[in-house]
Motif scaffolding. Structure first.
Motif, mmCIF file in Angstrom:
data_model
loop_
_atom_site.group_PDB
_atom_site.id
_atom_site.type_symbol
_atom_site.label_atom_id
_atom_site.label_comp_id
_atom_site.label_asym_id
_atom_site.label_seq_id
_atom_site.Cartn_x
_atom_site.Cartn_y
_atom_site.Cartn_z
ATOM 1 N N GLU A 291 -10.669 10.050 2.784
ATOM 2 C CA GLU A 291 -10.382 9.813 1.355
ATOM 3 C C GLU A 291 -11.587 9.150 0.720
ATOM 4 O OE1 GLU A 291 -6.626 8.067 0.310
ATOM 5 O OE2 GLU A 291 -7.270 7.652 -1.750
ATOM 6 N N ASP B 226 0.870 -1.173 0.000
ATOM 7 C CA ASP B 226 0.000 0.000 0.000
ATOM 8 C C ASP B 226 0.910 1.227 0.000
ATOM 9 O OD1 ASP B 226 -2.248 1.608 0.128
ATOM 10 O OD2 ASP B 226 -2.173 1.683 2.312
ATOM 11 N N GLY B 227 0.869 1.953 -1.114
ATOM 12 C CA GLY B 227 1.828 3.041 -1.311
ATOM 13 C C GLY B 227 2.803 2.650 -2.403
HETATM 14 C C1 IPD Z 1 -3.159 3.778 -2.784
HETATM 15 C C2 IPD Z 1 -2.596 4.500 -1.584
HETATM 16 C C3 IPD Z 1 -2.864 5.986 -1.673
HETATM 17 C C4 IPD Z 1 -4.335 6.268 -1.803
HETATM 18 C C5 IPD Z 1 -4.901 5.538 -3.010
HETATM 19 C C6 IPD Z 1 -4.633 4.039 -2.883
HETATM 20 P P1 IPD Z 1 -1.888 1.548 -3.561
HETATM 21 O O1 IPD Z 1 -2.964 2.381 -2.652
HETATM 22 O O2 IPD Z 1 -3.164 3.993 -0.401
HETATM 23 O O3 IPD Z 1 -2.414 6.677 -0.536
HETATM 24 O O4 IPD Z 1 -4.509 7.655 -1.951
HETATM 25 O O5 IPD Z 1 -6.294 5.769 -3.032
HETATM 26 O O6 IPD Z 1 -5.135 3.393 -4.013
HETATM 27 O O7 IPD Z 1 -2.343 1.677 -4.976
HETATM 28 O O8 IPD Z 1 -0.567 2.179 -3.350
HETATM 29 O O9 IPD Z 1 -1.996 0.154 -3.027
#
Ligand code: IPD
Length: 271
Positions: free
Chosen positions: A212, A89-90
């Protein structure tokens, strides 16, 4: 019902090993970079390798459970537990070698998340929670852990608020509109780039609150439990559990003013 502490112990062990894979693959140089839903939605070989490693490890420990992962979707039989996994994640931070990414794994029973771990392989810091058992931050393997209680901030005008942006350009236009309407009413905004770590930052008071729109379950399942167990209110805009609409996480004193402002801004439109 399976014991939440036992599920957490399994998750922590598996996520630490998988985090080591992510860290090693990052050190060797990112490979297999491709895009998914849009040109800005990135995936790497490490996202896939970590997901496979976690799924395989869960199959050994809990062969009947379902696993829902970001990269390969759902697999497994209809066991008592559904595991919800974001292997990295990130991913954009990972790509740029910004040490703000995490392996996030939650265990859900009867539709409720009962255990969750968010592990940052770059720093070794991990956040854990079980339903009703509190939320904790620790350096993996150190033995010492700190119980989390969220931010004491009560004034939205003085709040440091985290958020994130999706990968869809129409949604980003909407998100920019919400940001535009909120920025003059808070201390400042942060966009760190990993929703699970954002939720953990709010749990630990490094952010006063977080919101978010458009997160998927793997982005918020484990971090959402960490935030809830730290005493934050975590809900969607309708007040229902966070789904695909908006995740709002804030200490009780900040939740209503932030939520009400976001409801107004959300009504102003967008996908
Ligand atoms: C993302 C991250 C990001 C958030 C996005 C997600 P990923 O996940 O958590 O901070 O703003 O909405 O999709 O794609 O890096 O697993």
């Amino acid at each position: 019902m399976p014991d939440a502490a036992q599920l957490l112990a399994i998750a922590v062990e598996i996520v630490r090993e998988a985090g080591e894979t992510a860290r090693r693959m990052r050190a060797e140089g990112v490979s297999g970079v491709a895009t998914k839903s849009t040109d800005t939605d990135v995936v790497t070989a490490a996202d896939r390798a970590v997901e496979r490693q976690v799924v395989d490890a869960l199959r050994v420990r809990r062969p009947r459970d379902v696993v829902l992962g970001e990269e390969y979707g759902a697999s497994g039989a209809r066991g008592e537990v559904r595991w919800i996994l974001d292997p990295i994640d990130g991913t954009v931070n990972y790509l740029y070698d910004i040490p703000q990414y995490a392996v996030s794994l939650a265990a859900e029973v009867d539709g409720r998340v009962v255990a969750g771990v968010v592990h940052n392989p770059a720093t070794g810091v991990e956040w854990t929670a079980t339903l009703g058992g509190g939320a904790y931050r620790a350096v993996a393997g150190s033995g010492a852990r700190e119980r989390l209680g969220g931010s004491p901030q009560t004034d939205l005008a003085q709040a440091l608020v985290g958020t994130g942006f999706g990968y869809d350009s129409r949604r980003r236009v909407y998100q920019a509109g919400v940001l535009h309407g909120l920025l003059g009413h808070v201390r400042d905004i942060r966009r760190f780039g990993s929703a699970s770590l954002d939720l953990c930052a709010a749990a630990g008071g490094q952010l006063d609150a977080y919101y978010e729109k458009g997160l998927n379950p793997w982005d918020h399942a484990a971090g959402g439990l960490v935030a809830t167990e730290a005493g934050l209110m975590v809900a969607g805009l309708s007040g229902a559990p966070p789904g695909l609409d908006m995740v709002v996480a804030a200490p009780p004193a900040l939740f209503k003013p932030l939520h009400d402002r976001l409801v107004e801004l959300d009504a102003a439109g967008g996908p």
